[in-house]
Write a protein that holds these residues in place. Structure first.
Motif, PDB file in Angstrom:
ATOM      1  N   LYS A  33       0.870  -1.179   0.000  1.00 14.39           N
ATOM      2  CA  LYS A  33       0.000   0.000   0.000  1.00 14.39           C
ATOM      3  C   LYS A  33       0.903   1.224   0.000  1.00 14.39           C
ATOM      4  O   LYS A  33       1.668   1.434   0.938  1.00 14.39           O
ATOM      5  CB  LYS A  33      -0.910   0.001   1.219  1.00 14.39           C
ATOM      6  CG  LYS A  33      -2.004   1.059   1.162  1.00 14.39           C
ATOM      7  CD  LYS A  33      -3.004   0.863   2.285  1.00 14.39           C
ATOM      8  CE  LYS A  33      -4.168   1.812   2.170  1.00 14.39           C
ATOM      9  NZ  LYS A  33      -5.142   1.584   3.251  1.00 14.39           N
ATOM     10  N   ARG A  34       0.828   1.993  -1.061  1.00 14.74           N
ATOM     11  CA  ARG A  34       1.639   3.206  -1.199  1.00 14.74           C
ATOM     12  C   ARG A  34       0.795   4.391  -0.746  1.00 14.74           C
ATOM     13  O   ARG A  34      -0.060   4.866  -1.480  1.00 14.74           O
ATOM     14  CB  ARG A  34       2.064   3.398  -2.642  1.00 14.74           C
ATOM     15  CG  ARG A  34       2.846   2.237  -3.211  1.00 14.74           C
ATOM     16  CD  ARG A  34       3.057   2.403  -4.704  1.00 14.74           C
ATOM     17  NE  ARG A  34       3.724   1.262  -5.274  1.00 14.74           N
ATOM     18  CZ  ARG A  34       4.009   1.157  -6.560  1.00 14.74           C
ATOM     19  NH1 ARG A  34       3.689   2.126  -7.387  1.00 14.74           N
ATOM     20  NH2 ARG A  34       4.629   0.086  -7.010  1.00 14.74           N
ATOM     21  N   ILE A  35       1.060   4.875   0.443  1.00 11.50           N
ATOM     22  CA  ILE A  35       0.315   6.022   0.956  1.00 11.50           C
ATOM     23  C   ILE A  35       0.856   7.285   0.308  1.00 11.50           C
ATOM     24  O   ILE A  35       0.119   8.088  -0.253  1.00 11.50           O
ATOM     25  CB  ILE A  35       0.421   6.115   2.491  1.00 11.50           C
ATOM     26  CG1 ILE A  35       0.020   4.782   3.141  1.00 11.50           C
ATOM     27  CG2 ILE A  35      -0.419   7.266   3.029  1.00 11.50           C
ATOM     28  CD1 ILE A  35      -1.371   4.325   2.869  1.00 11.50           C
ATOM     29  N   THR A  36       2.164   7.480   0.390  1.00 13.86           N
ATOM     30  CA  THR A  36       2.844   8.570  -0.324  1.00 13.86           C
ATOM     31  C   THR A  36       4.140   8.015  -0.894  1.00 13.86           C
ATOM     32  O   THR A  36       4.767   7.131  -0.310  1.00 13.86           O
ATOM     33  CB  THR A  36       3.177   9.749   0.611  1.00 13.86           C
ATOM     34  OG1 THR A  36       4.019   9.287   1.670  1.00 13.86           O
ATOM     35  CG2 THR A  36       1.921  10.374   1.187  1.00 13.86           C
ATOM     36  N   THR A  62      -6.288  -3.553  -7.282  1.00 15.71           N
ATOM     37  CA  THR A  62      -6.488  -2.736  -6.085  1.00 15.71           C
ATOM     38  C   THR A  62      -7.690  -3.239  -5.306  1.00 15.71           C
ATOM     39  O   THR A  62      -8.788  -3.367  -5.848  1.00 15.71           O
ATOM     40  CB  THR A  62      -6.695  -1.261  -6.467  1.00 15.71           C
ATOM     41  OG1 THR A  62      -5.567  -0.824  -7.234  1.00 15.71           O
ATOM     42  CG2 THR A  62      -6.820  -0.394  -5.226  1.00 15.71           C
ATOM     43  N   LEU A  63      -7.471  -3.497  -4.015  1.00 13.24           N
ATOM     44  CA  LEU A  63      -8.536  -3.954  -3.136  1.00 13.24           C
ATOM     45  C   LEU A  63      -9.291  -2.760  -2.563  1.00 13.24           C
ATOM     46  O   LEU A  63      -8.862  -1.613  -2.695  1.00 13.24           O
ATOM     47  CB  LEU A  63      -7.953  -4.811  -2.011  1.00 13.24           C
ATOM     48  CG  LEU A  63      -7.077  -5.984  -2.478  1.00 13.24           C
ATOM     49  CD1 LEU A  63      -6.511  -6.735  -1.292  1.00 13.24           C
ATOM     50  CD2 LEU A  63      -7.861  -6.920  -3.383  1.00 13.24           C
ATOM     51  N   ALA A  64     -10.407  -3.011  -1.907  1.00 15.57           N
ATOM     52  CA  ALA A  64     -11.276  -1.947  -1.405  1.00 15.57           C
ATOM     53  C   ALA A  64     -10.569  -1.021  -0.425  1.00 15.57           C
ATOM     54  O   ALA A  64     -10.862   0.165  -0.368  1.00 15.57           O
ATOM     55  CB  ALA A  64     -12.518  -2.549  -0.760  1.00 15.57           C
ATOM     56  N   ASP A  65      -9.598  -1.536   0.349  1.00 19.45           N
ATOM     57  CA  ASP A  65      -8.907  -0.716   1.347  1.00 19.45           C
ATOM     58  C   ASP A  65      -7.689   0.020   0.784  1.00 19.45           C
ATOM     59  O   ASP A  65      -6.942   0.644   1.516  1.00 19.45           O
ATOM     60  CB  ASP A  65      -8.496  -1.562   2.553  1.00 19.45           C
ATOM     61  CG  ASP A  65      -7.423  -2.585   2.204  1.00 19.45           C
ATOM     62  OD1 ASP A  65      -7.083  -2.747   1.004  1.00 19.45           O
ATOM     63  OD2 ASP A  65      -6.922  -3.234   3.135  1.00 19.45           O
ATOM     64  N   GLY A  66      -7.465  -0.069  -0.535  1.00 22.05           N
ATOM     65  CA  GLY A  66      -6.335   0.601  -1.160  1.00 22.05           C
ATOM     66  C   GLY A  66      -5.072  -0.243  -1.251  1.00 22.05           C
ATOM     67  O   GLY A  66      -4.090   0.168  -1.863  1.00 22.05           O
ATOM     68  N   THR A  67      -5.087  -1.421  -0.654  1.00 25.43           N
ATOM     69  CA  THR A  67      -3.971  -2.356  -0.785  1.00 25.43           C
ATOM     70  C   THR A  67      -3.943  -2.866  -2.219  1.00 25.43           C
ATOM     71  O   THR A  67      -4.985  -3.080  -2.838  1.00 25.43           O
ATOM     72  CB  THR A  67      -4.147  -3.533   0.193  1.00 25.43           C
ATOM     73  OG1 THR A  67      -4.236  -3.012   1.516  1.00 25.43           O
ATOM     74  CG2 THR A  67      -2.996  -4.504   0.113  1.00 25.43           C
ATOM     75  N   VAL A  68      -2.739  -3.066  -2.770  1.00 28.77           N
ATOM     76  CA  VAL A  68      -2.610  -3.496  -4.158  1.00 28.77           C
ATOM     77  C   VAL A  68      -1.839  -4.809  -4.232  1.00 28.77           C
ATOM     78  O   VAL A  68      -0.788  -4.965  -3.611  1.00 28.77           O
ATOM     79  CB  VAL A  68      -1.894  -2.420  -5.012  1.00 28.77           C
ATOM     80  CG1 VAL A  68      -1.776  -2.865  -6.464  1.00 28.77           C
ATOM     81  CG2 VAL A  68      -2.637  -1.102  -4.933  1.00 28.77           C
ATOM     82  N   CYS A  69      -2.383  -5.757  -4.987  1.00 25.00           N
ATOM     83  CA  CYS A  69      -1.696  -7.014  -5.283  1.00 25.00           C
ATOM     84  C   CYS A  69      -1.030  -6.841  -6.646  1.00 25.00           C
ATOM     85  O   CYS A  69      -1.702  -6.504  -7.620  1.00 25.00           O
ATOM     86  CB  CYS A  69      -2.686  -8.165  -5.326  1.00 25.00           C
ATOM     87  SG  CYS A  69      -3.607  -8.392  -3.801  1.00 25.00           S
ATOM     88  N   ARG A  70       0.285  -7.066  -6.694  1.00 29.29           N
ATOM     89  CA  ARG A  70       1.048  -6.857  -7.936  1.00 29.29           C
ATOM     90  C   ARG A  70       1.811  -8.124  -8.296  1.00 29.29           C
ATOM     91  O   ARG A  70       2.327  -8.806  -7.416  1.00 29.29           O
ATOM     92  CB  ARG A  70       2.060  -5.733  -7.759  1.00 29.29           C
ATOM     93  CG  ARG A  70       1.476  -4.425  -7.290  1.00 29.29           C
ATOM     94  CD  ARG A  70       2.592  -3.412  -6.964  1.00 29.29           C
ATOM     95  NE  ARG A  70       2.117  -2.354  -6.128  1.00 29.29           N
ATOM     96  CZ  ARG A  70       1.455  -1.285  -6.551  1.00 29.29           C
ATOM     97  NH1 ARG A  70       1.196  -1.144  -7.828  1.00 29.29           N
ATOM     98  NH2 ARG A  70       1.045  -0.363  -5.705  1.00 29.29           N
ATOM     99  N   LEU A  71       1.911  -8.404  -9.578  1.00 30.41           N
ATOM    100  CA  LEU A  71       2.689  -9.535 -10.058  1.00 30.41           C
ATOM    101  C   LEU A  71       3.461  -9.100 -11.290  1.00 30.41           C
ATOM    102  O   LEU A  71       2.897  -8.505 -12.207  1.00 30.41           O
ATOM    103  CB  LEU A  71       1.775 -10.716 -10.409  1.00 30.41           C
ATOM    104  CG  LEU A  71       2.525 -11.970 -10.835  1.00 30.41           C
ATOM    105  CD1 LEU A  71       1.909 -13.199 -10.188  1.00 30.41           C
ATOM    106  CD2 LEU A  71       2.557 -12.113 -12.338  1.00 30.41           C
ATOM    107  N   ALA A  72       4.757  -9.370 -11.275  1.00 30.12           N
ATOM    108  CA  ALA A  72       5.605  -9.075 -12.434  1.00 30.12           C
ATOM    109  C   ALA A  72       6.355 -10.337 -12.825  1.00 30.12           C
ATOM    110  O   ALA A  72       6.964 -10.994 -11.977  1.00 30.12           O
ATOM    111  CB  ALA A  72       6.601  -7.970 -12.111  1.00 30.12           C
TER     112      ALA A  72
END
Length: 107
Positions: A33-36, A62-72
Motif C-alpha cells: 500500500k503506497r500512501i505517499t 487494487t482492493l477496497a482498502d487501497g492495498t494493491v496485489c502486484r505480479l511481475a
C-alpha cells in the motif's frame, strides 16, 4: 518502510532451478500500500551483484482498502545465476509505504 529493503538470498547461496531448465524468468509477487511516494523494485539472479529494474506489472489489482496485489514476470537479461534476490528502494524521506507480503520464484 524507509530507505531500502533487500531480501536475503534463498538458502544463503543458491536456489536450485527446475531440472533441465535455465531460470531466465523471475516472478515477483507483492502486496503493498503506497500512501505517499513511489518505490522502485529491483530483481537480481546473482545474489545482488547486478540489479534489474521491474519496469512494469503484469497484474495490478487494487482492493477496497487501497492495498494493491502486484505480479511481475521479469525476463532477466543482464545477469545469470541461481541466487535470486529482490529489493525495494523508497524514493525519498517522509514517505509512507506498507509492505504486507512478497514472493519471489523462478518461472
Amino acid at each position: 518502510l524507509a530507505g531500502t529493503f533487500q531480501s536475503r538470498v534463498f538458502g544463503g547461496t543458491n536456489m536450485p532451478p527446475l531440472a533441465g531448465s535455465a531460470p531466465y524468468n523471475l516472478v515477483l509477487e507483492i502486496v503493498d500500500k503506497r500512501i505517499t511516494g513511489t518505490p522502485t523494485y529491483y530483481l537480481s539472479r546473482d545474489g545482488g551483484s547486478n540489479w534489474q529494474t521491474v519496469s512494469s506489472w503484469d497484474i495490478e489489482d487494487t482492493l477496497a482498502d487501497g492495498t494493491v496485489c502486484r505480479l511481475a514476470d521479469v525476463t532477466m537479461t543482464a545477469t545469470s545465476g541461481t541466487s535470486p534476490m529482490m529489493k525495494i528502494v523508497q524514493g525519498g524521506t517522509a514517505q509512507d509505504y506498507r509492505l504486507y507480503s512478497l514472493g519471489l520464484k523462478y518461472k
